[in-house]
Design a protein around this motif. Structure first.
Motif, PDB file in Angstrom:
ATOM      1  N   ASN A 512      26.046 -49.311 -21.147  1.00 46.00           N
ATOM      2  CA  ASN A 512      27.174 -50.070 -20.601  1.00 46.00           C
ATOM      3  C   ASN A 512      28.346 -50.084 -21.569  1.00 46.00           C
ATOM      4  O   ASN A 512      29.517 -49.974 -21.171  1.00 46.00           O
ATOM      5  N   SER A 513      28.014 -50.250 -22.837  1.00 48.29           N
ATOM      6  CA  SER A 513      29.072 -50.225 -23.845  1.00 48.29           C
ATOM      7  C   SER A 513      29.761 -48.870 -23.889  1.00 48.29           C
ATOM      8  O   SER A 513      30.990 -48.775 -24.006  1.00 48.29           O
ATOM      9  N   HIS A 515      29.985 -46.772 -21.338  1.00 48.80           N
ATOM     10  CA  HIS A 515      30.804 -46.684 -20.129  1.00 48.80           C
ATOM     11  C   HIS A 515      32.132 -47.412 -20.314  1.00 48.80           C
ATOM     12  O   HIS A 515      33.204 -46.901 -19.925  1.00 48.80           O
ATOM     13  N   ASN A 516      32.067 -48.614 -20.903  1.00 48.05           N
ATOM     14  CA  ASN A 516      33.297 -49.375 -21.133  1.00 48.05           C
ATOM     15  C   ASN A 516      34.233 -48.631 -22.075  1.00 48.05           C
ATOM     16  O   ASN A 516      35.458 -48.601 -21.869  1.00 48.05           O
ATOM     17  N   ASP A 517      33.626 -48.037 -23.106  1.00 50.15           N
ATOM     18  CA  ASP A 517      34.461 -47.275 -24.047  1.00 50.15           C
ATOM     19  C   ASP A 517      35.108 -46.080 -23.353  1.00 50.15           C
ATOM     20  O   ASP A 517      36.284 -45.764 -23.602  1.00 50.15           O
ATOM     21  N   MET A 518      34.337 -45.418 -22.458  1.00 49.39           N
ATOM     22  CA  MET A 518      34.887 -44.261 -21.741  1.00 49.39           C
ATOM     23  C   MET A 518      36.015 -44.692 -20.804  1.00 49.39           C
ATOM     24  O   MET A 518      37.042 -43.994 -20.665  1.00 49.39           O
ATOM     25  N   ARG A 519      35.829 -45.849 -20.132  1.00 45.39           N
ATOM     26  CA  ARG A 519      36.891 -46.339 -19.257  1.00 45.39           C
ATOM     27  C   ARG A 519      38.152 -46.641 -20.063  1.00 45.39           C
ATOM     28  O   ARG A 519      39.275 -46.294 -19.646  1.00 45.39           O
ATOM     29  N   SER A 520      37.952 -47.278 -21.203  1.00 45.07           N
ATOM     30  CA  SER A 520      39.113 -47.595 -22.041  1.00 45.07           C
ATOM     31  C   SER A 520      39.788 -46.325 -22.514  1.00 45.07           C
ATOM     32  O   SER A 520      41.031 -46.217 -22.508  1.00 45.07           O
ATOM     33  N   THR A 522      39.660 -43.409 -21.016  1.00 42.84           N
ATOM     34  CA  THR A 522      40.298 -42.753 -19.866  1.00 42.84           C
ATOM     35  C   THR A 522      41.645 -43.378 -19.559  1.00 42.84           C
ATOM     36  O   THR A 522      42.635 -42.678 -19.295  1.00 42.84           O
ATOM     37  N   SER A 523      41.690 -44.698 -19.596  1.00 45.20           N
ATOM     38  CA  SER A 523      42.963 -45.372 -19.315  1.00 45.20           C
ATOM     39  C   SER A 523      44.001 -45.028 -20.370  1.00 45.20           C
ATOM     40  O   SER A 523      45.187 -44.841 -20.042  1.00 45.20           O
TER      41      SER A 523
END
Length: 555
Positions: A512-513, A515-520, A522-523
């Motif tokens: 999950n961490s 995934h959150n890092d990847m989302r950040s 990506t943004s």
């Protein structure tokens, strides 16, 4: 004629008798002289071998401090002015009625109080010792261990003062009208000792040595030493000397030389303390006569080390032996009848450990001895030379004087601070760190059993060793250190449902961490791409506008 013969026979018999008596008197004198010598030998032998030399010195220091404290209260008092009139009060025959009255209320006014710490105790000795111990622990806040050492020092002094008179419980002998037993074994003293134990328990005990010098800390401190002053300089110098160069031909400025010797000594001390699990006083007293090494064999191993060559199997089994003559408690084992097995318990064989450079006591001890012999003494070490001698500020080494405890503590503080290691470390940290490593943190298959740890560290029977070793009893996954050989079965047994749940939760949290890092990320990338596109579009439109303007302008 007959009378003459009888008279001559009697005279001859009388002469023989006189000569026999004279011979007997001479033999008696010889025997008496011999007995006096034997008595002196006995006293000297008991004084020398009853206790370890370090214990004797510590006890003598505690007793001297007690004498000074007691004398300081009477230097300007009226008691010292009337000392001649009260000399009888030093005897062992007190007045029972006054002794009982003064015992608790007027002990300070009792003239015998000023002599309470003499070799021959009096009726005030137990009260004076109880007061002195209370001062040290409740006012000066000394540790429980120190107070127990003070108690043992006075107890031993009185036990040795007059045969069996001052052994056992302190009491007044009604028939002999004198005090007998040991003042250190009185009710007052036991009350103080119990209070000290309660105080230590309430405050969490003596925490001065709870921080352990873990192997990771040893490695980090070693890297700090290397960065502060490259030790390769010293190794290259020793390699040149072993290959035939003269030490005088190798030049080195004073600052670098002083820094090298300090760091070499510190690393050697730390690696030996961590390997042998020594207390500070045990290691600082180590002398050349306590180390048995064959330089004809070990020099070859050292040359391979210095040449960065891989040690062969035969070289890896090379070793030297260290005898810890000052190991705490080993004489008590002898007193209990544990002879050969325990007499070897303070002899340690040291082997090469190329896989652990910071903890390789074999290598650093050899290097340190070579450095002292080649660049300081210009000779081989003598039997009474200390392995860790005192050193003055300008780098001068004093082979007959051991390094102080305070200096060792300063080393530890400086190296841990420099390496960024947080926590308070005492000189006991190497003993605890080495023990914990081999009991719990060594590679799988190399963990030591509790019995082996107990033997190597020289702990007394019944000592709470698990408390010394186990520091992670609240860990989420237990190693069960007391259920198998150092708890090694915990690594091979099937995982429990709870452990699998914890692993799943941990992996899920990590994913999950991620995934959150990847989302950040990506943004951030999208935002950067948009910004770049806008900038490029602006530049492109500006370029076109410029071209249009140029084409519209008149020729």
């Amino acid at each position: 004629m007959t009378l003459l013969k009888k008279d001559s026979a009697k005279a001859k018999q009388l002469s023989d008798t006189i000569h026999k008596k004279a011979g007997q008197n001479k033999r008696s004198a010889v025997e008496k002289t011999a007995l006096v010598d034997v008595q002196r030998y006995k006293e000297q032998g008991v004084k020398t071998h009853l206790q370890a030399s370090n214990t004797r010195m510590n006890y003598a220091r505690h007793v001297c401090c007690g004498w000074e404290w007691l004398a300081s209260h009477f230097e300007s008092s009226t008691v010292s002015e009337t000392r001649g009139d009260e000399i009888i009060e030093r005897s062992l025959v007190p007045l029972v009625t006054t002794a009982k009255i003064r015992a608790d209320n007027d002990v300070y006014e009792d003239p015998a109080f000023k002599d309470a710490f003499e070799n021959i105790p009096n009726r005030c000795s137990n009260k004076a010792l109880a007061l002195y111990m209370s001062l040290k622990v409740f006012h000066e806040n000394l540790s429980k261990t120190t107070i127990e050492s003070i108690h043992s020092a006075f107890k031993k002094m009185w036990e040795l003062s007059d045969g069996d008179t001052y052994h056992g419980k302190w009491h007044f002998h009604e028939a002999k009208q004198r005090w007998e037993g040991n003042p250190a074994d009185s009710a007052d003293i036991y009350d103080v000792l119990s209070s000290i134990k309660h105080k230590a328990s309430a405050e969490g005990g003596d925490q001065t040595h709870l921080m352990a010098m873990m192997k990771d800390y040893m490695d980090r401190a070693f890297r700090w030493y290397q960065a502060a002053c490259p030790l390769d300089i010293a190794l290259q110098m020793i390699q040149k000397v072993m290959n035939g160069a003269q030490p005088s031909d190798i030049c080195l400025d004073l600052e670098t030389r002083t820094k090298l010797i300090r760091h070499l000594k510190q690393i050697t001390f730390a690696s030996n303390g961590w390997t042998l699990w020594t207390r500070c006083f045990e290691l600082v007293k180590l002398q050349q006569k306590d180390i048995s090494l064959d330089t004809t064999v070990l020099d070859g191993v050292l040359k391979m080390y210095l040449a960065n060559e891989t040690l062969t199997l035969s070289k890896c089994t090379s070793n030297f032996e260290i005898f810890l003559a000052n190991r705490k408690g080993w004489q008590k084992k002898v007193d209990k009848g544990q002879w050969e097995a325990d007499l070897r318990s303070n002899h340690y064989k040291i082997y090469p450990r190329p896989d652990a450079p910071a903890c390789n006591s074999f290598f650093w001890t050899m290097i340190w001895i070579k450095w002292l012999e080649s660049f300081h003494y210009g000779r081989t070490l003598q039997p009474n030379d200390f392995l860790f001698p005192a050193m003055s500020a300008n780098g001068v080494v004093h082979p007959g004087q051991p390094i102080s405890h305070d200096t060792i503590q300063k080393w530890i503080n400086k190296s841990t601070t420099g390496a960024g290691i947080r926590g308070n470390f005492s000189t006991h940290c190497f003993r605890r760190g080495g023990a914990q490593y081999w009991f719990m943190f060594a590679p799988v298959g190399q963990w030591w059993t509790l019995a082996k740890v107990h033997w190597w560290g020289g702990w007394a029977d019944g000592e709470h060793l698990l408390f010394f070793l186990v520091i992670n009893a609240l860990a989420p996954i237990s190693h069960d250190a007391d259920a198998s050989l150092a708890g090694e079965h915990a690594l091979t047994r099937p995982a429990s449902t709870e452990e699998l749940r914890m692993v799943h939760a941990s992996v899920t949290a990590d994913v999950n961490s991620l995934h959150n890092d990847m989302r950040s990320l990506t943004s951030v990338v999208v935002q950067a791409a948009c910004t770049t596109a806008i900038a490029l579009q602006y530049l492109d439109s500006g370029h076109r506008f410029t071209n249009v303007s140029e084409s519209a302008s008149p020729q």
